[in-house]
Design an enzyme around this catalytic site. Structure first.
Site, mmCIF file in Angstrom:
data_model
loop_
_atom_site.group_PDB
_atom_site.id
_atom_site.type_symbol
_atom_site.label_atom_id
_atom_site.label_comp_id
_atom_site.label_asym_id
_atom_site.label_seq_id
_atom_site.Cartn_x
_atom_site.Cartn_y
_atom_site.Cartn_z
ATOM 1 C CG HIS A 145 -2.031 0.943 1.190
ATOM 2 N ND1 HIS A 145 -1.850 2.310 1.213
ATOM 3 C CD2 HIS A 145 -3.366 0.743 1.110
ATOM 4 C CE1 HIS A 145 -3.034 2.903 1.154
ATOM 5 N NE2 HIS A 145 -3.978 1.965 1.086
ATOM 6 N NE ARG A 155 -3.334 7.872 -1.945
ATOM 7 C CZ ARG A 155 -3.345 6.710 -2.577
ATOM 8 N NH1 ARG A 155 -3.286 6.684 -3.892
ATOM 9 N NH2 ARG A 155 -3.418 5.569 -1.915
#
Length: 634
Positions: free
Chosen positions: A266, A286
């Site tokens: 990740h 995000r």
């Protein structure tokens, strides 16, 4: 129908151990295990659910950003076909297409079902389930509960599940699956998935972590739902339970592992302070507008747009910011493309790795993730409450005022137990697998949010078919006393040795070897060195000595975990050597290109062969014409 009971008087020798009997047992009590248990119980069967930890403490609770399902609540154009295309593209077309199709088609029903069972999702202005943007998803698709979606899912499944009558066994470690060749297995004939069928499962052998006493479980069908293998790496986002238990149990029982070379790093784990390095930062940051910047404050992702996504990704900050403004207000403009900050995780993780390697990283070896200048403090606290508190409490950072330092962290394995796409059955008859410990759904790279929908969809399917398998059998399979005694001797061997290495020290060496030689960027030379170190560790792990007695002996637990971690680590390294290309989460410095011919058409499978591991290529299943049409539609 059998019922749970203790101290069996069975004539096959199980009388000497505490024994419990069920139609179906589920090993693992995360989202997949709970969903499987609910489905099998709904068939009127007697179901046992075994947890290594406590009920409600599974790794699923750490999932944050949301569950992916094409509900179309924010963007009406979304549907299962778009979700299917996104998933196959994200997996670089190495997914088992039928699993990706079933997942995309059934995910909306599973999310709506959760809502009916009491899950409290965030809402749109008109009261429908709200959905947010995530990497690799064309439209806002992730149903969420702030940034605590996994916790709400487990709460809902647990509260619904305990009313079905399932029996829960907590703090129990399963060390071996029990099999029998006498139930029609072992013929070597091809099964429904194209795999040769092996023996039949008969139950499981393990011990209570608190007392150290052995326990037997007899069952007609077993579902493995034990999660991932992230604890094989030094920097990881996984909880302590994620030690490859289900994968190793299945492998030792004769099932196959597949796609083990694909370990997802990740892109956004915490990098500071060291005590929390690797802790996950949700992609939802995000999705809510956060941007990745290097030490010069340059937005980095515009330099790393993958050709596969070039036509749908904004090449400028102006277009990316316009897309975000439209998207978060529920509007879409087909002429405005997505921000590259939401490219799939494999691409973003390698971009951060490249920035750090080029000397443009943050002070502690990552890059900056900025949400403070993108959203108001009130927005951040409302949309990302867990992230706000996580940084405030663990790093003394106020993310409403300053950026986070982030870097890649080992997070999720796309590889796992090879299963039949329609039923989730392995090549061991009566043995099923679902969730992260199973392979095939995600191909070379998983999209964010697809893990939670995966465990709901395939947890249900595994529970359904395990239940049907059990219903077709009139009685419990017989047990092999020799197999049980072998399992007991194996478990107790570390207590009998006069000297030997410390299991905790070996685990640290394993994590260091995997991080260094089988990490985010790989070469043949590094992988070969990694395999040499794994072999040396395997030999030393076979001589571990444990002090003390069996009562809550942490060294004993660690020794069992080490056996499992070494199996999955070896499978990963061997598959990574064999795949001589870069694809999705598997990046080879010595083979940087994606092979559009040979390696685009094969999965890599690992299987026990005597005392050695056999690794081979198997062809991808052919895709029917109508499914090819779906993939080619825009």
């Amino acid at each position: 129908m059998p019922s749970a009971q203790s101290q069996s008087t069975s004539s096959d020798g199980s009388a000497r151990y505490e024994t419990h009997e069920h139609d179906v047992i589920i090993i693992g009590a995360g989202g997949a295990g709970l969903r499987a248990a609910i489905e099998a119980s709904a068939l009127g069967l007697d179901v046992g659910l075994i947890c290594k930890s406590l009920l409600g403490k599974a790794h699923t609770v750490m999932a944050e950003g949301g569950v992916a399902a094409a509900l179309g609540n924010v963007e009406p154009k979304d549907n299962w076909k778009v979700h299917f295309r996104d998933t196959m593209k994200g997996g670089r077309y190495l997914n088992q297409w039928r699993m990706a199709q079933l997942h995309a088609m059934e995910a909306p029903d599973r999310v709506n079902e959760l809502e009916e069972w009491g899950a409290l999702f965030d809402r749109t202005a008109d009261g429908r389930i709200l959905q947010r943007n995530f990497g690799g998803h064309k439209y806002p698709r992730l149903a969420h509960v702030g940034d605590r979606t996994g916790l709400e899912m487990i709460r809902t499944l647990q509260q619904h599940g305990i009313h079905t009558g399932m029996k829960v066994y907590m703090e129990c470690t399963v060390t071996r699956l029990l099999t029998t060749p006498g139930s029609g297995g072992g013929s070597g004939a091809p099964g429904a998935s194209g795999q040769e069928e092996g023996d039949a499962v008969a139950g499981a052998f393990g011990y209570w972590r608190e007392s150290g006493r052995f326990v037997l479980f007899r069952a007609k069908a077993v579902v493995l739902a034990t999660g991932g293998i992230g604890r094989a790496f030094q920097i990881n986002s996984n909880s302590w339970e994620c030690t490859g238990d289900g994968q190793a149990l299945a492998y030792l029982a004769g099932a196959e592992l597949m796609d083990m070379e694909f370990m997802q790093f990740h892109p956004t784990g915490m990098v500071w302070p060291p005590s929390v390095r690797g802790t996950l930062i949700t992609e939802g940051v995000r999705g809510e507008g956060g941007t990745l910047r290097n030490k010069d404050q340059k937005r980095i992702m515009f330099d790393y747009i993958h050709p596969l996504y070039a036509n749908e990704t904004a090449p400028t900050e102006e277009e990316a910011d316009r897309w975000l403004a439209l998207s978060t207000s529920g509007k879409m403009d087909k002429n405005v493309r997505r921000t590259p900050d939401l490219l799939p995780r494999d691409i973003v993780a390698r971009a951060i790795h490249a920035e750090v390697k080029a000397g443009r990283g943050s002070p502690h070896g990552g890059v900056f993730l900025d949400i403070a200048t993108r959203r108001t403090a009130a927005d951040i606290k409302r949309k990302l409450p867990a992230m706000y508190h996580q940084f405030k409490e663990l790093g003394d950072v106020d993310i409403t005022k300053e950026p986070m330092e982030v870097g890649p962290t080992a997070h999720y394995t796309m590889g796992g137990i090879r299963v039949d796409p329609e039923t989730q059955q392995t090549r061991v008859r009566g043995l099923f697998a679902a969730g992260e410990c199973a392979a095939g759904m995600h191909g070379a790279n998983r999209l964010g949010g697809n893990s939670l929908s995966d465990l709901l969809v395939f947890g249900r399917i595994a529970g359904l078919h395990a239940g049907r398998h059990a219903k077709e059998r009139s009685g419990l399979p017989s047990l092999d006393l020799g197999q049980i005694e072998d399992a007991a001797r194996e478990a107790l061997a570390p207590f009998e040795r006069s000297s030997g290495p410390n299991p905790f020290a070996l685990h640290e060496e394993l994590k260091d070897a995997m991080q260094t030689y089988v990490g985010i960027i790989r070469t043949e030379e590094d992988l070969s060195e990694g395999l040499r170190r794994l072999e040396a560790l395997r030999e030393r792990a076979g001589t571990i000595r444990i002090d003390g007695n069996r009562h809550y002996n942490a060294g004993w637990h660690e020794t069992i975990d080490m056996r499992n971690l070494l199996i999955v680590s070896e499978a990963m390294a061997r598959a990574a050597v064999l795949r001589k290309e870069s694809r999705g989460a598997h990046a080879r410095d010595d083979f940087p290109d994606t092979d559009k011919e040979h390696f685009a058409k094969v999965n890599i499978v690992s299987r026990k062969h005597g005392d050695t591991m056999e690794v081979r290529e198997v062809p991808l299943p052919p895709i029917p014409g109508e499914i090819k049409q779906v993939l080619e539609e825009e």
